[in-house]
Design a protein around this motif. Structure first.
Motif, PDB file in Angstrom:
ATOM      1  N   GLY A  30       2.952   7.624 -15.498  1.00 36.75           N
ATOM      2  CA  GLY A  30       3.951   7.764 -14.457  1.00 36.75           C
ATOM      3  C   GLY A  30       5.373   7.675 -14.960  1.00 36.75           C
ATOM      4  O   GLY A  30       6.325   7.778 -14.185  1.00 36.75           O
ATOM      5  N   LYS A  77       7.570  12.639 -14.823  1.00 38.38           N
ATOM      6  CA  LYS A  77       7.037  13.474 -13.762  1.00 38.38           C
ATOM      7  C   LYS A  77       6.495  14.770 -14.339  1.00 38.38           C
ATOM      8  O   LYS A  77       6.991  15.280 -15.341  1.00 38.38           O
ATOM      9  CB  LYS A  77       8.126  13.784 -12.730  1.00 38.38           C
ATOM     10  CG  LYS A  77       8.557  12.588 -11.901  1.00 38.38           C
ATOM     11  CD  LYS A  77       9.567  13.006 -10.846  1.00 38.38           C
ATOM     12  CE  LYS A  77       9.986  11.817  -9.985  1.00 38.38           C
ATOM     13  NZ  LYS A  77      10.964  12.203  -8.946  1.00 38.38           N
ATOM     14  N   GLY A 105      -2.518  16.994  -8.316  1.00 37.37           N
ATOM     15  CA  GLY A 105      -1.339  17.666  -7.796  1.00 37.37           C
ATOM     16  C   GLY A 105      -1.193  19.035  -8.429  1.00 37.37           C
ATOM     17  O   GLY A 105      -1.570  19.236  -9.583  1.00 37.37           O
ATOM     18  N   ALA A 146       1.862  21.279  -3.696  1.00 37.20           N
ATOM     19  CA  ALA A 146       2.994  20.366  -3.509  1.00 37.20           C
ATOM     20  C   ALA A 146       4.115  21.056  -2.733  1.00 37.20           C
ATOM     21  O   ALA A 146       4.752  20.453  -1.859  1.00 37.20           O
ATOM     22  CB  ALA A 146       3.514  19.886  -4.858  1.00 37.20           C
ATOM     23  N   GLY A 182       7.065  11.695   2.912  1.00 35.06           N
ATOM     24  CA  GLY A 182       6.149  12.143   1.878  1.00 35.06           C
ATOM     25  C   GLY A 182       4.994  12.896   2.506  1.00 35.06           C
ATOM     26  O   GLY A 182       4.610  12.619   3.644  1.00 35.06           O
ATOM     27  N   LEU A 237       1.053  15.069   1.682  1.00 31.56           N
ATOM     28  CA  LEU A 237      -0.051  15.417   0.789  1.00 31.56           C
ATOM     29  C   LEU A 237      -0.897  16.492   1.462  1.00 31.56           C
ATOM     30  O   LEU A 237      -1.346  16.314   2.595  1.00 31.56           O
ATOM     31  CB  LEU A 237      -0.917  14.186   0.504  1.00 31.56           C
ATOM     32  CG  LEU A 237      -0.238  13.040  -0.260  1.00 31.56           C
ATOM     33  CD1 LEU A 237      -1.067  11.763  -0.155  1.00 31.56           C
ATOM     34  CD2 LEU A 237      -0.033  13.423  -1.724  1.00 31.56           C
ATOM     35  N   ALA A 254       8.028   7.162   2.427  1.00 29.18           N
ATOM     36  CA  ALA A 254       7.786   8.002   1.259  1.00 29.18           C
ATOM     37  C   ALA A 254       7.193   7.211   0.101  1.00 29.18           C
ATOM     38  O   ALA A 254       6.369   7.730  -0.659  1.00 29.18           O
ATOM     39  CB  ALA A 254       9.084   8.682   0.821  1.00 29.18           C
ATOM     40  N   GLU A 255       7.580   5.948  -0.051  1.00 29.77           N
ATOM     41  CA  GLU A 255       7.044   5.129  -1.132  1.00 29.77           C
ATOM     42  C   GLU A 255       5.560   4.850  -0.936  1.00 29.77           C
ATOM     43  O   GLU A 255       4.780   4.884  -1.887  1.00 29.77           O
ATOM     44  CB  GLU A 255       7.821   3.811  -1.244  1.00 29.77           C
ATOM     45  CG  GLU A 255       9.170   3.936  -1.920  1.00 29.77           C
ATOM     46  CD  GLU A 255       9.060   4.519  -3.331  1.00 29.77           C
ATOM     47  OE1 GLU A 255       8.269   3.975  -4.138  1.00 29.77           O
ATOM     48  OE2 GLU A 255       9.725   5.525  -3.610  1.00 29.77           O
ATOM     49  N   LYS A 311       3.704   7.924  -1.935  1.00 32.75           N
ATOM     50  CA  LYS A 311       3.666   8.130  -3.391  1.00 32.75           C
ATOM     51  C   LYS A 311       2.658   7.205  -4.070  1.00 32.75           C
ATOM     52  O   LYS A 311       2.093   7.559  -5.106  1.00 32.75           O
ATOM     53  CB  LYS A 311       5.051   7.889  -3.988  1.00 32.75           C
ATOM     54  CG  LYS A 311       6.069   8.967  -3.683  1.00 32.75           C
ATOM     55  CD  LYS A 311       7.413   8.593  -4.288  1.00 32.75           C
ATOM     56  CE  LYS A 311       8.484   9.616  -3.939  1.00 32.75           C
ATOM     57  NZ  LYS A 311       9.818   9.223  -4.465  1.00 32.75           N
ATOM     58  N   LYS A 312       2.466   6.043  -3.495  1.00 33.17           N
ATOM     59  CA  LYS A 312       1.610   5.040  -4.133  1.00 33.17           C
ATOM     60  C   LYS A 312       0.244   4.954  -3.450  1.00 33.17           C
ATOM     61  O   LYS A 312      -0.713   5.591  -3.870  1.00 33.17           O
ATOM     62  CB  LYS A 312       2.324   3.686  -4.145  1.00 33.17           C
ATOM     63  CG  LYS A 312       3.591   3.711  -5.009  1.00 33.17           C
ATOM     64  CD  LYS A 312       4.334   2.391  -4.960  1.00 33.17           C
ATOM     65  CE  LYS A 312       5.611   2.452  -5.801  1.00 33.17           C
ATOM     66  NZ  LYS A 312       6.395   1.193  -5.718  1.00 33.17           N
ATOM     67  N   TYR A 315      -1.139   8.329  -2.049  1.00 32.00           N
ATOM     68  CA  TYR A 315      -1.503   9.246  -3.130  1.00 32.00           C
ATOM     69  C   TYR A 315      -2.750   8.776  -3.873  1.00 32.00           C
ATOM     70  O   TYR A 315      -3.631   9.589  -4.193  1.00 32.00           O
ATOM     71  CB  TYR A 315      -0.336   9.381  -4.109  1.00 32.00           C
ATOM     72  CG  TYR A 315      -0.687  10.158  -5.353  1.00 32.00           C
ATOM     73  CD1 TYR A 315      -0.896  11.531  -5.288  1.00 32.00           C
ATOM     74  CD2 TYR A 315      -0.837   9.513  -6.574  1.00 32.00           C
ATOM     75  CE1 TYR A 315      -1.243  12.254  -6.428  1.00 32.00           C
ATOM     76  CE2 TYR A 315      -1.182  10.224  -7.712  1.00 32.00           C
ATOM     77  CZ  TYR A 315      -1.383  11.593  -7.642  1.00 32.00           C
ATOM     78  OH  TYR A 315      -1.728  12.289  -8.768  1.00 32.00           O
ATOM     79  N   GLU A 316      -2.859   7.490  -4.149  1.00 31.26           N
ATOM     80  CA  GLU A 316      -4.026   6.982  -4.868  1.00 31.26           C
ATOM     81  C   GLU A 316      -5.302   7.215  -4.070  1.00 31.26           C
ATOM     82  O   GLU A 316      -6.343   7.588  -4.629  1.00 31.26           O
ATOM     83  CB  GLU A 316      -3.848   5.490  -5.169  1.00 31.26           C
ATOM     84  CG  GLU A 316      -2.840   5.190  -6.269  1.00 31.26           C
ATOM     85  CD  GLU A 316      -3.209   5.831  -7.594  1.00 31.26           C
ATOM     86  OE1 GLU A 316      -4.420   5.817  -7.957  1.00 31.26           O
ATOM     87  OE2 GLU A 316      -2.316   6.364  -8.273  1.00 31.26           O
TER      88      GLU A 316
END
Length: 408
Positions: free
Chosen positions: A51, A54, A62, A67, A92, A94, A241-242, A245-246, A249-250
């Motif tokens: 990470g 990028k 991704g 995206a 954010g 997905l 958004a955080e 992303k975390k 996304y995981e």
């Protein structure tokens, strides 16, 4: 999706956000059909996986096309919405292989064993099965309530402190019942719960749930966003958004519900005409609803654009228009409904919705067939209910086909 100008119109944003910068200067963002991506060095690969740098690694994690498409939908859901600091809200997103997959990521990234989810009657059949069947196997409890009475909702939140998520479908499938988003979000904040909304029926053109304080939005992009019935897809959009992303996304990466770049490309082409399509869909739907509500063969019409619908005022308050989906019952019940469907000549007999042609289905035996009959009836999905997604055909041709099918 950030543009280098600030369009005033939704349609302008939808068109130009799909023509974003890319390495080959293609007018439209290209299909990047690659399962994996090359590193310049071993060190770069290490930096990407950690990470620190990028960049794309593997298309399940991704892909440039997926995206880009996710960013387009996030941009539409946040169009002209400001954050707490008065800046443009940056959500954010997905992109998933289906709406069901997007919903799974949303629920499983927010809930763990011992947590609870609160939702309402009249949900899409797959959503109902997932929440009240699958989640129970993971130790996540579910409560169902009538959201038309916010006092009842608050009573449940008082009694069940383990409820971490309130899931809303508005307009709901297929009764077109609507939920007061501002009221639900006020209660959720008071009791430390998050609010998720299925915005498939409305699209961001007709309704932007983030305006009311919602935390997550998901769509089956298969429907109006694509608009042509050419692919399956889903998208999850999160205001935080955080988180997206975390944890979001995981969960997405491990579940493996990634979208195909081909489907993402088709989605971006469909979005370019979303505004003009929705205007015509809605105009046709209003005329069809008025026709059906005055027809002697029809017992009941569920369309929130009609003043007779119990949620007409609420729909008018939080939506630009009532939308293009409705349901109705014939006075002859199930047999009359089957005869009506079989008599249609132009309207398409198929499940799903949101395509340019009018789609007719029978929820009890199709989209909601996995529900227990008792639960289905409580949700308003009676044995004879017909669902219609009104298309873009000439309105006279559409009304003539419905009229002749009802007369036989």
């Amino acid at each position: 999706m950030n543009l280098d100008f600030s369009p005033e119109g939704f349609g302008s944003h939808a068109i130009h956000s799909t023509s974003i910068a890319n390495g080959e200067n293609a007018h439209l963002f290209p299909i990047v059909a690659s399962s994996t991506f090359v590193f310049d060095s071993a060190e770069q690969g290490m930096r990407r996986f950690s990470g620190e740098e990028k960049g794309f690694i593997y298309s399940r994690f991704g892909n440039p096309t997926t995206a880009a498409a996710a960013g387009v939908i996030a941009g539409l859901e946040t169009f002209n919405i400001k954050d707490k600091e008065g800046k443009q809200l940056q959500a954010g997103a997905l992109l998933h292989a289906s709406g069901q997959s997007a919903m799974a990521t949303m629920l499983l990234s927010n809930l763990s064993a011992g947590d609870g989810i609160l939702s309402h009657y009249s949900l899409y059949g797959g959503t109902h099965e997932f929440i009240y069947g699958f989640l129970a196997k993971l130790g996540i409890s579910s409560v169902i309530e009538d959201f038309s009475d916010l006092n009842k909702v608050e009573d449940i939140l008082k009694k069940h402190a383990h409820i971490k998520l309130i899931h809303v479908e508005t307009p709901a499938n297929p009764t077109m019942n609507c939920v007061d988003l501002a009221g639900i979000c006020t209660l959720a904040k008071r009791y430390n719960a998050k609010v998720t909304v299925d915005n498939t029926f409305a699209t961001p053109y007709l309704q932007q749930p983030f305006k009311f304080g919602v935390d997550f939005i998901f769509h089956s992009t298969t429907k109006f966003l694509n608009g042509h019935g050419t692919s399956i897809g889903g998208v999850l959009v999160g205001k935080d958004a955080e988180f997206m992303k975390k944890k979001g996304y995981e969960t997405y990466k491990l579940l493996g519900g990634c979208a195909s770049p081909f489907d993402a490309y088709l989605l971006m082409q469909g979005v370019r005409t979303l505004e003009v399509r929705m205007k015509q869909h809605c105009e046709n739907a209003m005329q069809v609803a008025n026709f059906l509500s005055g027809h002697p063969a029809i017992e009941k019409v569920n369309y929130n654009g009609l003043s007779s619908h119990p949620d007409h005022a609420l729909s008018s308050k939080q939506m630009r228009h009532a939308g293009a989906v409705m349901s109705f019952e014939l006075k002859q019940g199930l047999e009359g409904g089957k005869q009506f469907i079989n008599n249609l000549k132009m309207c398409t007999k198929a499940v799903s919705l949101g395509t340019v042609d009018t789609l007719i289905s029978h929820p009890a035996s199709m989209s909601h067939s996995g529900m227990l009959r008792e639960d289905r009836i409580k949700s308003g999905v009676t044995d004879g209910l017909i669902r219609m997604s009104v298309g873009l055909e000439n309105i006279n041709d559409l009304l003539n086909d419905i009229d002749q099918a009802l007369k036989k």
